[in-house]
Motif scaffolding. Structure first.
Motif, PDB file in Angstrom:
ATOM      1  N   PRO A 237      -0.970  -5.070  -2.735  1.00 24.81           N
ATOM      2  CA  PRO A 237      -1.369  -3.348  -3.285  1.00 24.81           C
ATOM      3  C   PRO A 237      -1.607  -4.287  -4.734  1.00 24.81           C
ATOM      4  O   PRO A 237      -1.047  -5.636  -5.222  1.00 24.81           O
TER       5      PRO A 237
ATOM      6  N   HIS B 266      -6.256   4.758   1.346  1.00 29.79           N
ATOM      7  CA  HIS B 266      -6.545   3.936   0.328  1.00 29.79           C
ATOM      8  C   HIS B 266      -7.964   3.690   0.172  1.00 29.79           C
ATOM      9  O   HIS B 266      -8.835   4.023   1.558  1.00 29.79           O
TER      10      HIS B 266
ATOM     11  N   TYR C 170      -0.578  -2.100   5.546  1.00 28.98           N
ATOM     12  CA  TYR C 170      -0.906  -1.197   5.475  1.00 28.98           C
ATOM     13  C   TYR C 170      -0.795  -0.317   7.160  1.00 28.98           C
ATOM     14  O   TYR C 170       0.215  -0.009   7.955  1.00 28.98           O
TER      15      TYR C 170
END
Length: 332
Positions: free
Chosen positions: A302, A199, A229
């Motif tokens: 997110p 990301h 994550y």
């Protein structure tokens, strides 16, 4: 040099040094300019306001490089701006010893559309505006000189480039790929960084202080890390002496990297870590039904609203996870 003439009474934001000029503020373009070209910005009465990068396809029609109408926008300009940005970070004592650092933060450093993150001896650059894209070579050269890093990788693949009429660009722009996987140390914890597919530019550097805060608050506590994550918060909680850390993410590859990051830190009590591949919303509801509670909960999701059209739905989602989180906290 072409001139971008503003409509009447539309110079106020520029006089207040706002770095963007929107299409609705523009009366007309005098002369010819292509995407990324430098143009003179003039008020309706002809007063010079500065020099900016022109972007004909974007609603942000120009981004100021300088509010000095006489500024020369050339390679030397970018060399100075990049060097100044890097020097500002170097002077911060709290960044001493940190191997992952945001070097350039776009408008904050007078470089609209330019993001640069350093991971050890590698810099990852992201160019999101037409002006930044046009000056790619100068910006990359300035980064190499200012940092002395061995290599620069470009991750110009964010959606906002499409609004500028630009295609995605990724790959090595200086130096070659390292022989071993890229890792950094953050407050004593080692983490692998996937600059090609991870990301953002590979990692969420903006949460460094929050991860350190969680570490300080975790001793002998049960911790739940949602949307974990690659485990940055989780590993800091373990480093802080957490009694247990449950980490949840819906991405199998992200969890695989998180487990790999745990393996990079054999000094941490691995038997206190649990990794769960699941939908966070569903998992929180199951914990609620089962009466499971935690002392510390991390909610770092997110983005739920990629555009204004998603705002109402996103607001409900944020309310949902926060309400569930409060209900899962132990008393006190």
């Amino acid at each position: 040099m072409a001139q971008l003439i503003l409509a009447a009474d539309k110079e106020r934001s520029a006089l207040r040094r706002h770095p963007w000029l929107f299409a609705g503020s523009v009366a007309h373009l005098a002369g010819r300019a292509r995407a990324g070209d430098t143009v003179d910005i003039l008020a309706h009465d002809g007063r010079p306001l500065g020099r900016a990068a022109f972007s004909p396809k974007s609603q942000i029609r120009a981004r100021f490089w300088s509010f000095d109408p006489e500024a020369i926008i050339d390679d030397a300009f970018f060399k100075r701006r990049v060097a100044a940005a890097v020097a500002r970070r170097t002077a911060l004592p709290e960044l001493a010893g940190q191997e992952g650092v945001r070097l350039i933060h776009a408008e904050s450093d007078g470089l609209p559309g330019v993001i640069a993150d350093r991971y050890g001896d590698t810099v990852v650059v992201q160019l999101t505006s037409a002006g930044a894209d046009k000056w790619r070579a100068a910006i990359v050269g300035a980064l190499v000189k200012a940092t002395g890093c061995a290599r620069v990788y470009e991750r110009s693949d964010s959606d906002v480039r499409g609004l500028e009429g630009l295609e995605a660009v990724t790959g090595w722009v200086s130096g070659e790929a390292p022989a071993t996987p890229l890792t950094i140390a953050e407050n004593g914890v080692r983490l692998a960084v996937d600059i090609a597919a991870g990301h953002k530019t590979g990692f969420y550097l903006d949460q460094r202080d929050n991860r350190a805060l969680l570490r300080d608050l975790s001793r002998d506590k049960s911790v739940l890390n949602c949307f974990c994550y690659t485990g940055g918060f989780s590993l800091q909680a373990l480093a802080g002496g957490a009694a247990s850390v449950l980490s949840i993410d819906s991405s199998g590859p992200a969890l695989a990297q998180a487990r790999a990051n745990q393996a990079l830190n054999p000094q941490l009590p691995g038997d206190r870590a649990e990794w769960l591949e699941a939908d966070v919303f569903e998992a929180l509801r199951e914990f609620r039904k089962g009466g499971r509670r935690f002392d510390r909960i991390v909610l770092d999701p997110p983005k739920f609203a990629p555009s204004a059209a998603h705002a109402d739905r996103a607001a409900r989602a944020y309310k949902d996870i926060n309400l569930l989180g409060f209900r899962l906290l132990n008393p006190g």
